[in-house]
Design a protein around this motif. Structure first.
Motif, PDB file in Angstrom:
ATOM      1  N   SER A  84       0.830  -1.207   0.000  1.00 18.32           N
ATOM      2  CA  SER A  84       0.000   0.000   0.000  1.00 18.32           C
ATOM      3  C   SER A  84       0.865   1.258   0.000  1.00 18.32           C
ATOM      4  O   SER A  84       0.571   2.229  -0.703  1.00 18.32           O
ATOM      5  N   ALA A  85       1.956   1.209   0.772  1.00 15.71           N
ATOM      6  CA  ALA A  85       2.871   2.357   0.789  1.00 15.71           C
ATOM      7  C   ALA A  85       3.473   2.587  -0.594  1.00 15.71           C
ATOM      8  O   ALA A  85       3.820   3.710  -0.950  1.00 15.71           O
ATOM      9  N   ALA A  86       3.566   1.523  -1.386  1.00 14.78           N
ATOM     10  CA  ALA A  86       4.092   1.648  -2.744  1.00 14.78           C
ATOM     11  C   ALA A  86       2.971   1.892  -3.755  1.00 14.78           C
ATOM     12  O   ALA A  86       3.197   1.834  -4.962  1.00 14.78           O
ATOM     13  N   GLY A  87       1.748   2.113  -3.261  1.00 13.64           N
ATOM     14  CA  GLY A  87       0.685   2.607  -4.130  1.00 13.64           C
ATOM     15  C   GLY A  87      -0.408   1.649  -4.534  1.00 13.64           C
ATOM     16  O   GLY A  87      -1.341   2.032  -5.222  1.00 13.64           O
ATOM     17  N   LYS A  88      -0.326   0.393  -4.126  1.00 13.37           N
ATOM     18  CA  LYS A  88      -1.381  -0.559  -4.493  1.00 13.37           C
ATOM     19  C   LYS A  88      -2.396  -0.680  -3.356  1.00 13.37           C
ATOM     20  O   LYS A  88      -2.013  -0.895  -2.209  1.00 13.37           O
ATOM     21  N   LYS A  89      -3.677  -0.573  -3.700  1.00 14.58           N
ATOM     22  CA  LYS A  89      -4.686  -0.858  -2.681  1.00 14.58           C
ATOM     23  C   LYS A  89      -4.543  -2.341  -2.304  1.00 14.58           C
ATOM     24  O   LYS A  89      -4.519  -3.199  -3.189  1.00 14.58           O
ATOM     25  N   SER A  90      -4.463  -2.613  -1.006  1.00 15.04           N
ATOM     26  CA  SER A  90      -4.060  -3.939  -0.552  1.00 15.04           C
ATOM     27  C   SER A  90      -4.958  -4.469   0.547  1.00 15.04           C
ATOM     28  O   SER A  90      -5.500  -3.694   1.339  1.00 15.04           O
ATOM     29  N   TYR A  91      -5.090  -5.791   0.591  1.00 15.55           N
ATOM     30  CA  TYR A  91      -5.947  -6.393   1.618  1.00 15.55           C
ATOM     31  C   TYR A  91      -5.429  -7.757   2.034  1.00 15.55           C
ATOM     32  O   TYR A  91      -4.610  -8.375   1.365  1.00 15.55           O
ATOM     33  N   THR A  92      -5.939  -8.193   3.171  1.00 14.13           N
ATOM     34  CA  THR A  92      -5.661  -9.534   3.665  1.00 14.13           C
ATOM     35  C   THR A  92      -6.942 -10.064   4.280  1.00 14.13           C
ATOM     36  O   THR A  92      -7.893  -9.305   4.515  1.00 14.13           O
ATOM     37  N   ALA A  93      -6.983 -11.365   4.510  1.00 17.44           N
ATOM     38  CA  ALA A  93      -8.135 -11.956   5.184  1.00 17.44           C
ATOM     39  C   ALA A  93      -7.627 -12.976   6.177  1.00 17.44           C
ATOM     40  O   ALA A  93      -6.611 -13.633   5.953  1.00 17.44           O
ATOM     41  N   THR A  94      -8.334 -13.078   7.300  1.00 19.81           N
ATOM     42  CA  THR A  94      -7.884 -13.988   8.347  1.00 19.81           C
ATOM     43  C   THR A  94      -9.051 -14.335   9.257  1.00 19.81           C
ATOM     44  O   THR A  94     -10.208 -14.006   8.982  1.00 19.81           O
ATOM     45  N   ALA A 122      -1.486  14.151   2.830  1.00 21.38           N
ATOM     46  CA  ALA A 122      -1.473  13.649   1.446  1.00 21.38           C
ATOM     47  C   ALA A 122      -0.114  13.001   1.202  1.00 21.38           C
ATOM     48  O   ALA A 122       0.842  13.656   0.809  1.00 21.38           O
ATOM     49  N   ILE A 123      -0.032  11.710   1.496  1.00 22.15           N
ATOM     50  CA  ILE A 123       1.241  10.981   1.386  1.00 22.15           C
ATOM     51  C   ILE A 123       1.261  10.243   0.057  1.00 22.15           C
ATOM     52  O   ILE A 123       0.439   9.363  -0.173  1.00 22.15           O
ATOM     53  N   PRO A 124       2.188  10.588  -0.832  1.00 23.31           N
ATOM     54  CA  PRO A 124       2.229   9.889  -2.125  1.00 23.31           C
ATOM     55  C   PRO A 124       2.850   8.507  -1.964  1.00 23.31           C
ATOM     56  O   PRO A 124       3.514   8.240  -0.959  1.00 23.31           O
ATOM     57  N   PRO A 125       2.656   7.616  -2.924  1.00 23.51           N
ATOM     58  CA  PRO A 125       3.323   6.312  -2.849  1.00 23.51           C
ATOM     59  C   PRO A 125       4.811   6.477  -3.148  1.00 23.51           C
ATOM     60  O   PRO A 125       5.227   7.481  -3.735  1.00 23.51           O
ATOM     61  N   TYR A 126       5.604   5.491  -2.761  1.00 23.92           N
ATOM     62  CA  TYR A 126       7.010   5.466  -3.173  1.00 23.92           C
ATOM     63  C   TYR A 126       7.067   5.431  -4.696  1.00 23.92           C
ATOM     64  O   TYR A 126       6.229   4.806  -5.337  1.00 23.92           O
ATOM     65  N   GLY A 127       8.057   6.106  -5.230  1.00 26.89           N
ATOM     66  CA  GLY A 127       8.252   5.997  -6.673  1.00 26.89           C
ATOM     67  C   GLY A 127       7.958   7.281  -7.426  1.00 26.89           C
ATOM     68  O   GLY A 127       8.112   7.331  -8.636  1.00 26.89           O
ATOM     69  N   THR A 128       7.519   8.322  -6.731  1.00 25.57           N
ATOM     70  CA  THR A 128       7.335   9.615  -7.393  1.00 25.57           C
ATOM     71  C   THR A 128       8.558  10.490  -7.073  1.00 25.57           C
ATOM     72  O   THR A 128       9.508  10.038  -6.432  1.00 25.57           O
TER      73      THR A 128
END
Lengths: 276, 380
Positions: B71-81, B218-224
């Motif tokens: 997510s920090a690198a910009g992908k919406k992310s999830y887990t399940a447990t 407003a925190i941008p993802p890594y890579g900009t």
């Protein structure tokens, strides 16, 4: 393009660093930043992922992108960062506690998956930040604050562990060998797949002091004398080897990294099948 | 990927995955655990088809860590447990709250504590979802009660997570996760999708944790071009560690404020039954379905009962619960635990309204008849 200097990767407003006199961390930090200079990687292209401990504070001084996570999980955070954006160069800075003690599970699995990232593991044989307790690399019968009479546990060989788990690139050197260290970090970053550089480093404040070596100069001399190039080390007797460790590039393989394999498998499965 | 839409018939766990992908999620990191594993399995099938990443991690600690990184690198992310895995995720859940990294965590609750009845439903994680990680922190938790809501609330979980930059927990249960019923999946363009805001400040001298007037940075993802420094340690607006007492105080108070000040946006409830009932049931998840039936059955017996269903579990619906307590002669809180939400109801009770728990912890669900019986007892 403007030529960068290693100082460009360090935020001088945040210096001096907090490490003890005689600690190897400053040398390793400089070697890391010099490697980035020579690889011509801009701070924005690099994500430095740190854990918790003395070496885990390194991100405080860096101008690269950074992620300072929880204890032992640097490789798991780094895995997500790298797979979400494979263009980034991801380097994790971990101590022996982070890498192979609390985080040992992530270490072997990141190596097994062959995630395309680099781990620079500073091994000073103890937990310096919390007062010199033993870790999973502390040698058998060494004295620490939690093993005042000597630890009954043998320590891990970090490089062998990485190799057995499947790492593509494994190297070892020491904080004494600063130039070799810089070059190995460069090789590790440019080698595709999981790459490890283990840096044996002195902790005169705790590990050295408790084990008869409280002088930083003595500890650096000990590093110099104990480190044997891998070519020579292989020819030594078991007795000679016991008091020393091999340095240099120990493993270099070309096994495809996780992302390359993942994309290949899924591209293949999405090819239209049969018919015209 | 062939996207289903319109009327569909599927399992709650499957609906979560379609909701996640429709919300824009492209990264799953998880460890299989009953009764949530279908979420991993369907994610493994679908994510590669949308250029996403499915990653089965070595444990739940690594699972949540890897989605925080992604997510920090910009992908919406999830887990399940589920229960045991949820416990393992607690430390890094706090990291995501503190570092303001949006993630969605789906917890399909099972009976506990420990391994217990691994295949049976429970609602024992209500307090863990609120207080499981250490330290003062806010959290958003949503509680689906149908397969439709598994889809809808997963989309909403991502939207809230992106908007407020906070982990959102979808707190389901084994019955809702495994039951199959029909739902309507909207066309993609009918969906409201929220993405995290991006900075307008220049890259030079950028401080990623500078909050806007809404208290959200407003925190941008890594890579900009913007350099982002994310830290689990106490940090100032630069994102670098900063240990001053006032920095620690300011940060945690802002984290709370950005949620507390937006409760009208975040808190969702449903009222069911007559407005001015004598007895109000407060329920959520699978139990709210039995409670709805109990309202109908009680009415047939001439009893005046309604239901306040908590869709947002946390932050707690203080205002709506207070309204229920003010109007009703008695409140009953049926839940699959020994009394967790009932404690919150009692906390908000400034009217001395009698509040009664109804607990079940044997791995079976609460039946409408049990609730009707409890209503009769209470009214005696």
């Amino acid at each position: 393009m403007a030529v960068r200097r290693y100082q460009d990767y360090l935020d001088k407003n945040r210096l001096p660093h907090m490490w003890c006199p005689g600690c190897g961390d400053g040398i390793i930090l400089r070697a890391y930043t010099e490697a980035l200079v020579e690889l011509d990687l801009a701070p924005k292209e690099v994500v430095t992922v740190t854990g918790i401990g003395c070496w885990g504070k390194a991100d405080d001084y860096l101008t690269t992108q950074a992620f300072h996570g929880t204890h032992g999980r640097a490789l798991a955070f780094a895995t997500g960062i790298k797979l979400a954006n494979p263009d980034l160069h991801v380097v994790t800075l971990m101590g022996d506690g982070d890498a192979v003690t609390i985080g040992g599970n992530h270490f072997i699995h990141a190596a097994r998956r062959n995630i395309d990232l680099t781990a620079i593991v500073t091994n000073n044989y103890n937990y310096g930040m919390t007062g010199g307790q033993y870790s999973a690399t502390t040698p058998l019968e060494s004295k620490t604050t939690t093993s005042p009479k000597g630890t009954p546990e043998p320590g891990f060989n970090v490089c062998l562990l990485a190799e057995a788990a499947g790492a593509n690139f494994v190297a070892r050197t020491t904080a004494y060998h600063a130039t070799a260290l810089k070059n190995l970090i460069k090789d590790a970053i440019t080698h595709k797949g999981f790459s490890l550089v283990e840096v044996i480093s002195p902790c005169p404040t705790y590990f050295g002091r408790f084990n008869g070596n409280s002088s930083a100069v003595n500890m650096f001399n000990w590093l110099k004398d104990s480190a044997v190039p891998i070519s020579k080390y292989g020819k030594m007797t078991a007795e000679e080897q016991a008091e020393r460790f091999a340095v240099g590039t120990l493993v270099k393989k070309e096994r495809p990294d996780f992302y390359t394999t993942y994309r290949r498998i899924h591209r293949a499965s999405q090819q239209p099948k049969g018919g015209e | 990927m062939i996207r289903p839409y319109g009327v569909q018939f599927m399992q709650g766990n499957e609906a979560c995955v379609y909701g996640a992908i429709d919300a824009g999620a492209r990264f799953y990191g998880g460890y299989p655990i009953t009764p949530s594993s279908e979420i991993a399995e369907l994610s493994a099938e679908l994510l590669p088809q949308v250029d996403g990443i499915f990653l089965q991690m070595e444990d739940e600690i690594g699972s949540i860590a890897t989605i925080i990184g992604a997510s920090a690198a910009g992908k919406k992310s999830y887990t399940a447990t589920s229960g045991p895995g949820f416990s393992l995720m607690q430390e890094n859940l706090g990291m995501a709250v503190y570092a303001e990294v949006p993630i969605v965590l789906i917890n399909i609750q099972r009976n506990g504590p420990s391994t217990a009845l691994a295949t049976r439903p429970a609602q024992g994680d209500v307090m863990q979802s609120r207080w499981g990680t250490h330290g003062d922190h806010p959290i958003i938790v949503l509680s689906p009660a149908s397969v439709q809501e598994c889809y809808d609330l997963t989309v909403r979980a991502f939207n809230l997570s992106e908007k407020y930059r906070i982990p959102v927990i979808l707190l389901g249960d084994e019955v809702i996760g495994h039951m199959r019923e029909s739902l309507i999946i909207p066309e993609l363009d009918e969906l409201k999708i929220i993405n995290r805001k991006t900075p307008s400040a220049p890259a030079e001298g950028f401080k990623p944790y500078t909050p806007g007037e809404d208290d959200i940075p407003a925190i941008p993802p890594y890579g900009t071009d913007h350099i982002v420094h994310i830290s689990s340690s106490c940090h100032d607006e630069s994102g670098y560690s900063h240990n001053a007492p006032q920095t620690a105080d300011k940060l945690v108070r802002r984290l709370h404020r950005k949620i507390e000040n937006n409760k009208t946006d975040i808190v969702q409830v449903e009222w069911f039954g007559p407005d001015d009932a004598e007895v109000t049931l407060i329920a959520y998840g699978v139990v709210s379905r039995a409670a709805k039936q109990a309202v109908i059955d009680a009415q047939k017996e001439g009893l005046s009962v309604n239901l306040l269903r908590l869709i947002t579990q946390w932050p707690f619906a203080d205002e709506q619960v207070r309204e229920a307590l003010k109007k009703a002669k008695a409140v009953i809180v049926p839940e699959l635990n020994l009394g967790q939400v009932v404690l919150e109801v009692e906390r908000t009770n400034s009217f001395k309204t009698p509040v009664f728990p109804l607990s079940r912890i044997d791995g079976e669900i609460i039946l409408p008849s049990q609730i009707v019986e409890r209503i009769k007892e209470v009214l005696k």
